[in-house]
Write an enzyme that holds these catalytic residues in place. Sequence first.
Site, PDB file in Angstrom:
ATOM      1  N   CYS A   2      -1.310   9.069  -0.253  1.00 21.79           N
ATOM      2  CA  CYS A   2      -1.687   9.275  -1.603  1.00 21.79           C
ATOM      3  C   CYS A   2      -1.912  10.888  -2.073  1.00 21.79           C
ATOM      4  O   CYS A   2      -2.616  11.544  -1.486  1.00 21.79           O
ATOM      5  CB  CYS A   2      -2.951   8.666  -2.047  1.00 21.79           C
ATOM      6  SG  CYS A   2      -3.676   8.865  -3.768  1.00 21.79           S
ATOM      7  N   GLU A 109       3.071   6.843  -6.298  1.00 18.42           N
ATOM      8  CA  GLU A 109       3.731   6.699  -5.047  1.00 18.42           C
ATOM      9  C   GLU A 109       4.993   6.778  -5.124  1.00 18.42           C
ATOM     10  O   GLU A 109       5.721   6.158  -6.201  1.00 18.42           O
ATOM     11  CB  GLU A 109       3.478   5.496  -4.180  1.00 18.42           C
ATOM     12  CG  GLU A 109       3.578   5.650  -2.509  1.00 18.42           C
ATOM     13  CD  GLU A 109       3.221   6.848  -2.035  1.00 18.42           C
ATOM     14  OE1 GLU A 109       3.874   7.794  -1.906  1.00 18.42           O
ATOM     15  OE2 GLU A 109       1.850   6.749  -1.585  1.00 18.42           O
TER      16      GLU A 109
END
Length: 237
Positions: A2, A109
Amino acid sequence: MCGRFVVASTGSELVGVLRVDLESDDLPEPSYNVAPTDRVAIVIDSTKTEPPTRRLEAARWGLVPGWAKDPKIGVKAFNARSEELEGKPMFRNALQKRRAVVPASGYYEWKTTESGKVPHYIHPTDGSPLLMAGLYEWWKDAAKAEDDPTRWMLSFTILTRDSIGHLGSIHDRMPLFVDADHADAWLDPSTDNVGDVLDAAIDAAPSVAETLEDHTVSRAVGNVRNNSHELIEPSAE
């Protein structure tokens, strides 16, 4: 992993079900492109009181352990693999007593495709906060005076695990999500069964992941200077 996330609200609206007792008076403004070294609000259970006080505090993204000589070490510690925590000095002590929840609206992402990396925005379907397991540390800048309020820096890292379901088609890692039922146990600094708490969080994360949805967004999110609501809108590219 992340590497970017979104915090579209602050204060009580952000933490919701976590029953925070105290909110810091210097919480950062909302951000649609949080990057490592940025400051965001995290939830911790402070051990300065008995019972511990649940606090919403501003913290820098990228863990800086107390023994570090330079805070730059945190630049590479914005994520930590949950399955490797107990074997790494960087995270081992924080895992024992300094666990945090990082509330967010969602995260970005990048999926690797034949045409390059395509950013996706991943978020809860109902607009509720996304809760991610983290660790935190306090670091003291010895070069500053004892009475300097900036002498102590609070920092954090976001834990990750193997991706599951449709998230696995985007990236092989995902944040270690926690739900409200597991958040209390995760935050509790008095627990003696840290391994069990960590295992429970790892096992519970898929149930949260299955409720999330995603869509592609503009490649503009790749530039940290861009920060607006438009970044989370579905891409027309």
